[in-house]
Design a protein around this motif. Structure first.
Motif, PDB file in Angstrom:
ATOM      1  N   VAL A   3       0.852  -1.194   0.000  1.00 45.55           N
ATOM      2  CA  VAL A   3       0.000   0.000   0.000  1.00 45.55           C
ATOM      3  C   VAL A   3       0.884   1.240   0.000  1.00 45.55           C
ATOM      4  O   VAL A   3       1.288   1.728   1.053  1.00 45.55           O
ATOM      5  CB  VAL A   3      -0.954   0.018   1.224  1.00 45.55           C
ATOM      6  CG1 VAL A   3      -1.871   1.231   1.155  1.00 45.55           C
ATOM      7  CG2 VAL A   3      -1.763  -1.264   1.304  1.00 45.55           C
ATOM      8  N   PRO A   4       1.199   1.755  -1.189  1.00 47.42           N
ATOM      9  CA  PRO A   4       1.993   2.975  -1.237  1.00 47.42           C
ATOM     10  C   PRO A   4       1.209   4.150  -0.672  1.00 47.42           C
ATOM     11  O   PRO A   4      -0.021   4.181  -0.745  1.00 47.42           O
ATOM     12  CB  PRO A   4       2.279   3.164  -2.727  1.00 47.42           C
ATOM     13  CG  PRO A   4       1.280   2.332  -3.432  1.00 47.42           C
ATOM     14  CD  PRO A   4       0.829   1.257  -2.495  1.00 47.42           C
ATOM     15  N   THR A   5       1.931   5.114  -0.101  1.00 51.15           N
ATOM     16  CA  THR A   5       1.271   6.224   0.585  1.00 51.15           C
ATOM     17  C   THR A   5       1.842   7.555   0.150  1.00 51.15           C
ATOM     18  O   THR A   5       3.057   7.731   0.107  1.00 51.15           O
ATOM     19  CB  THR A   5       1.439   6.066   2.108  1.00 51.15           C
ATOM     20  OG1 THR A   5       0.913   4.804   2.495  1.00 51.15           O
ATOM     21  CG2 THR A   5       0.735   7.165   2.855  1.00 51.15           C
ATOM     22  N   LEU A   6       0.953   8.483  -0.143  1.00 56.83           N
ATOM     23  CA  LEU A   6       1.322   9.872  -0.400  1.00 56.83           C
ATOM     24  C   LEU A   6       0.666  10.706   0.679  1.00 56.83           C
ATOM     25  O   LEU A   6      -0.550  10.678   0.852  1.00 56.83           O
ATOM     26  CB  LEU A   6       0.815  10.328  -1.773  1.00 56.83           C
ATOM     27  CG  LEU A   6       0.961  11.818  -2.081  1.00 56.83           C
ATOM     28  CD1 LEU A   6       2.425  12.228  -2.127  1.00 56.83           C
ATOM     29  CD2 LEU A   6       0.260  12.156  -3.384  1.00 56.83           C
ATOM     30  N   GLN A   7       1.482  11.436   1.437  1.00 61.24           N
ATOM     31  CA  GLN A   7       0.972  12.285   2.509  1.00 61.24           C
ATOM     32  C   GLN A   7       1.338  13.724   2.182  1.00 61.24           C
ATOM     33  O   GLN A   7       2.519  14.073   2.099  1.00 61.24           O
ATOM     34  CB  GLN A   7       1.578  11.876   3.846  1.00 61.24           C
ATOM     35  CG  GLN A   7       1.117  12.735   4.995  1.00 61.24           C
ATOM     36  CD  GLN A   7       1.723  12.296   6.318  1.00 61.24           C
ATOM     37  OE1 GLN A   7       2.410  11.283   6.401  1.00 61.24           O
ATOM     38  NE2 GLN A   7       1.462  13.057   7.353  1.00 61.24           N
ATOM     39  N   PRO A  31       6.600   2.174  -0.833  1.00 61.75           N
ATOM     40  CA  PRO A  31       6.944   3.586  -0.988  1.00 61.75           C
ATOM     41  C   PRO A  31       6.050   4.508  -0.167  1.00 61.75           C
ATOM     42  O   PRO A  31       4.839   4.320  -0.117  1.00 61.75           O
ATOM     43  CB  PRO A  31       6.762   3.856  -2.477  1.00 61.75           C
ATOM     44  CG  PRO A  31       6.162   2.657  -3.074  1.00 61.75           C
ATOM     45  CD  PRO A  31       6.121   1.570  -2.059  1.00 61.75           C
ATOM     46  N   TYR A  32       6.685   5.473   0.457  1.00 61.11           N
ATOM     47  CA  TYR A  32       5.985   6.481   1.238  1.00 61.11           C
ATOM     48  C   TYR A  32       6.560   7.833   0.840  1.00 61.11           C
ATOM     49  O   TYR A  32       7.779   8.008   0.835  1.00 61.11           O
ATOM     50  CB  TYR A  32       6.210   6.253   2.732  1.00 61.11           C
ATOM     51  CG  TYR A  32       5.757   7.394   3.606  1.00 61.11           C
ATOM     52  CD1 TYR A  32       4.424   7.511   3.967  1.00 61.11           C
ATOM     53  CD2 TYR A  32       6.652   8.352   4.057  1.00 61.11           C
ATOM     54  CE1 TYR A  32       3.997   8.557   4.764  1.00 61.11           C
ATOM     55  CE2 TYR A  32       6.237   9.402   4.850  1.00 61.11           C
ATOM     56  CZ  TYR A  32       4.910   9.507   5.202  1.00 61.11           C
ATOM     57  OH  TYR A  32       4.488  10.551   5.980  1.00 61.11           O
ATOM     58  N   ARG A  33       5.699   8.757   0.470  1.00 62.23           N
ATOM     59  CA  ARG A  33       6.166  10.095   0.133  1.00 62.23           C
ATOM     60  C   ARG A  33       5.426  11.115   0.975  1.00 62.23           C
ATOM     61  O   ARG A  33       4.214  11.054   1.133  1.00 62.23           O
ATOM     62  CB  ARG A  33       5.949  10.411  -1.334  1.00 62.23           C
ATOM     63  CG  ARG A  33       6.391  11.848  -1.625  1.00 62.23           C
ATOM     64  CD  ARG A  33       6.366  12.234  -3.058  1.00 62.23           C
ATOM     65  NE  ARG A  33       7.307  11.405  -3.786  1.00 62.23           N
ATOM     66  CZ  ARG A  33       7.231  11.218  -5.088  1.00 62.23           C
ATOM     67  NH1 ARG A  33       6.277  11.771  -5.780  1.00 62.23           N
ATOM     68  NH2 ARG A  33       8.107  10.465  -5.694  1.00 62.23           N
ATOM     69  N   PHE A  34       6.192  12.048   1.503  1.00 57.54           N
ATOM     70  CA  PHE A  34       5.658  13.133   2.309  1.00 57.54           C
ATOM     71  C   PHE A  34       5.979  14.434   1.596  1.00 57.54           C
ATOM     72  O   PHE A  34       7.099  14.628   1.128  1.00 57.54           O
ATOM     73  CB  PHE A  34       6.316  13.122   3.690  1.00 57.54           C
ATOM     74  CG  PHE A  34       5.946  14.290   4.540  1.00 57.54           C
ATOM     75  CD1 PHE A  34       4.771  14.287   5.253  1.00 57.54           C
ATOM     76  CD2 PHE A  34       6.762  15.399   4.595  1.00 57.54           C
ATOM     77  CE1 PHE A  34       4.430  15.369   6.039  1.00 57.54           C
ATOM     78  CE2 PHE A  34       6.431  16.491   5.367  1.00 57.54           C
ATOM     79  CZ  PHE A  34       5.255  16.475   6.093  1.00 57.54           C
ATOM     80  N   GLY A  35       4.988  15.316   1.485  1.00 53.74           N
ATOM     81  CA  GLY A  35       5.231  16.593   0.844  1.00 53.74           C
ATOM     82  C   GLY A  35       4.465  17.714   1.517  1.00 53.74           C
ATOM     83  O   GLY A  35       3.415  17.493   2.119  1.00 53.74           O
TER      84      GLY A  35
END
Length: 66
Positions: A3-7, A31-35
């Motif tokens: 479960v890839p995550t975009l935060q 993958p985890y991306r924080f922006g």
């Protein structure tokens, strides 16, 4: 489960301040991306729809290309 995550957070959000750092964490190979969107408040899609769409589109292209 993969479960890839975009935060995404608004840089001007006074309700829920964005945490510092964490841009590129990988947990258990997922993958985890924080922006942070500078100058945007609490309601990102309403306040900056183009920026949210750009971030989401770019991220989706990366995670669906696995």
């Amino acid at each position: 489960i993969w479960v890839p995550t975009l935060q995404l957070h608004g840089g001007a959000d006074r309700c829920l301040p964005a945490p510092k750092g964490d841009s590129g964490v990988v947990a258990a190979g997922v993958p985890y991306r924080f922006g942070v969107l500078p100058g945007v408040g609490h309601y990102l899609p309403e306040e900056a729809p183009e920026a949210v769409t750009e971030q989401l589109t770019r991220w989706l292209a990366e995670v669906t290309d696995r």
